[in-house]
Design an enzyme around this catalytic site. Structure first.
Site, short mmCIF file in Angstrom:
data_model
loop_
_atom_site.label_atom_id
_atom_site.label_comp_id
_atom_site.label_asym_id
_atom_site.label_seq_id
_atom_site.Cartn_x
_atom_site.Cartn_y
_atom_site.Cartn_z
N CYS A 30 0.80 -1.22 0.00
CA CYS A 30 0.00 0.00 0.00
C CYS A 30 0.82 1.26 0.00
O CYS A 30 2.03 1.26 0.20
CB CYS A 30 -0.96 0.03 1.19
SG CYS A 30 -0.14 0.21 2.76
N GLY A 56 -0.36 0.02 -4.79
CA GLY A 56 -1.51 -0.82 -4.47
C GLY A 56 -2.66 -0.54 -5.39
O GLY A 56 -3.06 0.61 -5.56
N ASN A 131 0.98 0.85 6.18
CA ASN A 131 1.83 0.33 5.11
C ASN A 131 2.87 -0.58 5.75
O ASN A 131 3.67 -0.14 6.57
CB ASN A 131 2.53 1.48 4.37
CG ASN A 131 3.50 0.97 3.32
OD1 ASN A 131 3.41 -0.16 2.87
ND2 ASN A 131 4.43 1.83 2.93
N GLY A 132 2.86 -1.87 5.40
CA GLY A 132 3.84 -2.80 5.95
C GLY A 132 3.22 -4.14 6.29
O GLY A 132 2.13 -4.48 5.83
N TYR A 272 12.70 -1.61 -7.11
CA TYR A 272 11.46 -1.89 -7.82
C TYR A 272 10.27 -1.03 -7.41
O TYR A 272 9.56 -0.50 -8.26
CB TYR A 272 11.10 -3.37 -7.63
CG TYR A 272 9.80 -3.80 -8.26
CD1 TYR A 272 9.72 -4.11 -9.61
CD2 TYR A 272 8.64 -3.91 -7.50
CE1 TYR A 272 8.52 -4.51 -10.19
CE2 TYR A 272 7.44 -4.31 -8.07
CZ TYR A 272 7.39 -4.62 -9.42
OH TYR A 272 6.21 -5.00 -9.98
#
Length: 537
Positions: A30, A56, A131-132, A272
């Site tokens: 996300c 996301g 996020n994670g 990436y």
């Protein structure tokens, strides 16, 4: 047929997930964005999330604060799909908002897991965006359920809400600190309450997290600097590991929920995930990828090559670096269809290959008769690489030499990447010669871990490299708690090891503004809403 104990919709979701494993690449779950003190907060959050859509694509949501009352809108699909009808964002009025775009690493893909999550307590409302990935989520969830907690989702993100409510501390900020010290793994949190917005980063800083400021003084917190640029905010600082930042009408206060911190930025952000126009801890992502490409050309040369072709879009920077280092032409030999709709792909070889061909096409006039160096950022399952190599050879390439601008991805990730077993990793199951044969390339080469670290060139002078490279070398920067049993064989064979949780304090050399910040008597740093890093605006 529905699976036992599941309704037909749940069974269908699980089947779709199994099928798409064969065609998806790496995914990061996300992106998050929050702003305080703007009359157009929800609209600004929409624009910020649009800049983070690459992080996301499975769901999106926004929660706004209107005069102390929180309002939520969320849905499945791309941000533009969720808010296609203007009537969905119009009710989100108010002076502050947080938003979220999701790719699931923990939990199923239903609407109940789309964030920001909302909690309506007797005495207050609260919204959370995460996020994670928590590495002790299963243990904490079991503990909470044993004490009567009832979860509304299968996401690990909801755990923090329950921990906050279970705290016996009097002040909310102390409840939050207590909860943050219970969770482990990778996390960047944004929380919105009727009276403030809070941002917290894990003690290792696995995920990027930045603070910016709008021209008229309002503060913005988000996953990448690219989102700051889109909304016109000036970058102020990276959120530091262990920090708890509070933003309200009086300004921004920087505190810590722990001072036992270190720096272990996920190297995959540079390789990436992050946008090339983002900067993470002082390192521009595009420039880092160019250096990776140049280092790859030096470590894995291709004699008699004619042209360099990058796989769009995340590998184009590395391809430029490879071409510049070799003096070979950097050609647009592959074209990506930027407008392809997200489609359901059935698990047959023919349809998987067709999915790649719908996304990418080879330029025959560029490829035909050439010895091609195909530069990509990573190989995960290898399926896409094989189809691209075939495509180039069908376009008339004399030979295709695949060069990967990262090391062999051979071990699981537990800090926020959707890759938590070795079963799906080509590099975990095969040697490089075997991988070359499977993707049907004429040769295959990877960047070394040392060259990767040098190419990123993080301005860091503490212990270690400041990066997480565990997926490549097996050196995990922290325990992985609930996941450790899944690595038992790798632990026995010595292929993986774990650092203990930090016991010292990380001091960032590269964030010059931190040296200029005055620490108050209570250990915090405060900026009021009329200054930009202490300068009148």
């Amino acid at each position: 047929m529905a699976a036992k104990g599941l309704d037909s919709g749940q069974a269908s979701n699980q089947l779709m997930e199994k099928m798409r494993v064969n065609v998806r690449s790496l995914n990061e779950e996300c992106g998050i964005f929050g702003v305080w003190g703007r009359s157009d907060a929800a609209q600004l959050t929409y624009y910020g999330l649009h800049a983070l859509q690459h992080r996301g694509q499975e769901g999106a949501g926004i929660v706004s604060n209107q005069d102390g009352h929180l309002w939520q809108e969320r849905g499945l699909g791309l941000l533009s799909d969720v808010f296609r009808n203007p009537a969905r964002i119009e009710p989100l009025s108010g002076h502050s908002a947080i938003g979220h775009v999701r790719y699931a690493t923990a939990g199923s893909h239903g609407i109940e897991n789309i964030q920001p999550m909302m909690a309506n307590f007797q005495d207050m409302q609260m919204a959370l965006a995460h996020n994670g990935n928590l590495t002790n989520a299963s243990s904490l969830r079991q503990e909470l359920e044993d004490t009567g907690a009832i979860f509304q989702s299968s996401s690990d993100s909801e755990i923090l809400l329950h921990l906050i409510r279970h705290s016996k501390a009097t002040r909310f900020v102390d409840q939050l600190k207590e909860a943050l010290n219970r969770v482990r793994g990778g996390f960047a949190y944004l929380l919105l309450t009727p009276y403030g917005m809070f941002a917290a980063l894990d003690p290792h800083a696995f995920r990027p997290f930045v603070v910016g400021q709008m021209p008229d003084g309002q503060y913005v917190v988000t996953s990448e600097t690219a989102a700051l640029d889109v909304v016109g905010a000036k970058f102020l600082r990276d959120v530091q590991p262990g920090e708890l930042i509070s933003i309200d009408d009086t300004g921004m206060t920087i505190d810590h929920y722990t001072t036992q911190t270190t720096l272990n930025i996920d190297a995959m952000e540079y390789i990436y995930f992050a946008r090339p126009d983002s900067t993470i801890y002082g390192v521009n992502v595009h420039q880092a990828r160019k250096r990776m490409g140049a280092a790859l050309a030096k470590e894995q040369p291709v004699p008699h090559a004619d042209i360099i072709v990058g796989v769009p879009n995340s590998s184009l920077s590395a391809a430029a670096g490879f071409a510049q280092a070799t003096g070979l032409p950097n050609e647009m030999g592959l074209i990506k269809n930027q407008y392809i709709a997200r489609t359901f792909i059935e698990p047959t070889q023919d349809k998987r290959e067709r999915a790649v061909r719908m996304k990418l096409s080879a330029v025959k006039e560029v490829i035909c008769g050439k010895n091609v160096v195909l530069v990509d950022d990573s190989i995960v399952r290898g399926t896409t690489s094989m189809y691209i190599v075939r495509m180039l050879k069908e376009a008339g390439a004399k030979s295709v030499h695949v060069r990967i601008a990262s090391p062999v991805f051979k071990l699981p990730s537990f800090y926020g990447i959707d890759m938590q077993t070795t079963k799906e990793l080509l590099g975990a199951q095969h040697t490089i010669p075997e991988m070359r044969e499977k993707i049907e390339a004429d040769s295959l080469g990877f960047l070394s871990v040392d060259a990767l670290v040098k190419a990123i060139d993080l301005p860091y002078d503490g212990a270690g490299t400041g990066l997480t490279t565990a997926y490549f070398d097996g050196h995990y920067p922290s325990p992985v708690y609930d996941y450790e049993s899944s690595l038992s064989e790798l632990i026995k064979s010595g292929q993986v090891d774990f650092e203990p949780e930090p016991t010292t304090t990380y001091h960032p050399r590269q964030v010059a503004t931190l040296r200029q910040q005055a620490i108050a008597d209570d250990g915090t740093i405060h900026f009021d809403t009329k200054t930009n890093q202490g300068v009148e605006i």
